[in-house]
Design an enzyme around this catalytic site. Structure first.
Site, PDB file in Angstrom:
ATOM      1  N   ILE A   1       1.004  -1.233   0.374  1.00 32.01           N
ATOM      2  CA  ILE A   1      -0.095   0.118   0.079  1.00 32.01           C
ATOM      3  C   ILE A   1       1.057   1.841  -0.188  1.00 32.01           C
ATOM      4  CG2 ILE A   1      -2.266  -1.280   1.171  1.00 32.01           C
ATOM      5  CD1 ILE A   1      -1.633   0.556   3.346  1.00 32.01           C
ATOM      6  N   SER A   2       2.403   0.861   0.541  1.00 33.34           N
ATOM      7  CA  SER A   2       2.902   2.672   0.846  1.00 33.34           C
ATOM      8  C   SER A   2       3.090   2.571  -1.134  1.00 33.34           C
ATOM      9  CB  SER A   2       4.211   1.735   0.885  1.00 33.34           C
ATOM     10  OG  SER A   2       5.896   2.637   0.585  1.00 33.34           O
TER      11      SER A   2
END
Lengths: 220, 176
Positions: free
Chosen positions: A10-11
């Site tokens: 998700i980063s």
């Protein structure tokens, strides 16, 4: 000994580094560090990277963090295609400027909106944070005017970083269609970068879903 | 010439090198070194050594400078009050920088690099704003070393930090 990438999908910076590995064509052993479970604060990870951020790359005796530094390292060390990060000082400078724009302007303006939502119980998006993000999207649109990619007409590592950032906020539901150059470039990157769907789109969508699920209705 | 004509992002610093326009201070440093540097000691060619310099440069922009700016600028430019939570984020970044200097006299190893030049511009600015460096032994000894070894330090940075402080004092006085 291979190259290890400590990664969390998700980063956006983490996805940017993984996309750089894909375009460079180097196999990385991906180790997931779950930020929602605070795995980055485990003693063994802090020993590797005192700043305990993802992405972090380990290649033999060298440890590199910051996604942009990782992308530059991978391109300099492993790329057969030198146009990903050319050695000509002027060509390289434009790519560096775009990388620093991602690090210092675009990504922080998205982070200011999304980090409190994901980790601090915030459920609103404030106008004082919307305006700076729209401004940054406008800058990127100008950089892309007359260019297929962010630093000219060829794909570079700057595209990897910036498209990872933009695809995240687009997946949140931010309307990027007013930025016609940006919209067209995202599609172009998704075709030009090998393994884009798996290495980037899945994580971007997971990020978008996580942020949306915590926002109050009518914020976008 | 209007800066927005050569830099759509209208930021300083911006350079014009015979029609080649570039902005972002750290990209400018790297360009000047790559184009005009006599040797590679400020920015080593070896990718592993260079990656350490790059990491420190991004650390400065994305973490250290960013957190100081986030704490001080709303007070200086927007009349806000100091936010202790933001000060805590600065202290955390300073702890990281302190630990990076534990086994390394300069920011990226045993000699002066572009990373030191970028970081010293940040640290000297926050010092003059009143940030207390005394808990950071490694940072203080690094700072003293960079002031001595960076060519033209006073001319390029030291005296201009004082001008920054003057400007800030005037802005804050006008708000009262």
């Amino acid at each position: 000994m291979g190259v290890t990438l400590y990664h969390y999908p998700i980063s956006a910076p983490s996805r940017g580094a993984l996309l750089a590995a894909k375009v460079v064509g180097v196999d990385v052993d991906v180790q997931i560090v779950d930020l929602f479970k605070k795995e980055q604060l485990k003693a063994e990870f802090i020993k590797i990277n005192p700043q305990h951020t993802v992405p972090t790359l380990v290649d033999g005796d060298v440890v590199i963090w910051d996604s942009h530094a990782i992308a530059a390292y991978l391109a300099s060390t492993y790329a057969k295609d030198k146009s990903l990060y050319p050695s000509d000082p002027k060509e390289r400078a434009v790519i560096d400027q775009r990388l620093y724009f991602d690090c210092g302007t675009l990504h922080p303006r998205i982070r200011t909106i999304c980090f409190p939502v994901l980790f601090r119980g915030e459920d609103q998006i404030y106008d004082e944070h919307k305006t700076p993000l729209e401004e940054a999207l406008g800058f990127l649109d100008v950089f892309l005017e007359g260019n297929d990619f962010v630093a000219g007409n060829k794909l570079t590592i700057a595209d990897c970083s910036l498209v990872a950032t933009i695809s995240g906020i687009a997946a949140v539901g931010w309307n990027i269609s007013p930025y016609a150059n940006v919209s067209a470039w995202v599609s172009r990157c998704s075709l030009a970068i090998p393994g884009y769907a798996e290495a980037n789109q899945e994580g971007a969508e997971a990020f978008g879903k996580a942020v949306r699920s915590k926002l109050a209705p009518g914020q976008l | 010439m209007a800066i927005s004509k050569i830099n759509p992002q209208h930021t300083v610093p911006t350079i014009d090198d015979n029609g080649f326009h570039l902005w972002e201070s750290r990209a400018i440093m790297i360009y000047l070194q790559n184009q005009y540097g006599k040797n590679d000691s400020l920015y080593p060619r070896d990718p592993k050594k260079r990656a350490v310099v790059d990491q420190r440069l991004y650390f400065d922009l994305g973490t250290l400078y960013a957190r100081f700016a986030d704490y001080y600028y709303p007070v200086i430019f927007a009349g806000a009050s100091y936010d202790p939570a933001k000060l805590e984020k600065i202290n955390e970044a300073m702890d990281i920088f302190e630990s990076l200097l534990a086994n390394s006299p300069y920011a990226a190893g045993d000699h002066l690099t572009l990373a030191d030049l970028s970081l010293v511009a940040s640290i000297s600015t926050w010092e003059i704003m009143g940030y207390d460096l005394s808990p950071y032994k490694n940072i203080r000894s690094w700072y003293a070393k960079v002031k001595q070894t960076a060519p033209g330090y006073e001319e390029a940075n030291g005296k201009n930090v004082l001008l920054f402080k003057q400007l800030v004092d005037e802005l804050l006085a006008n708000k009262k």
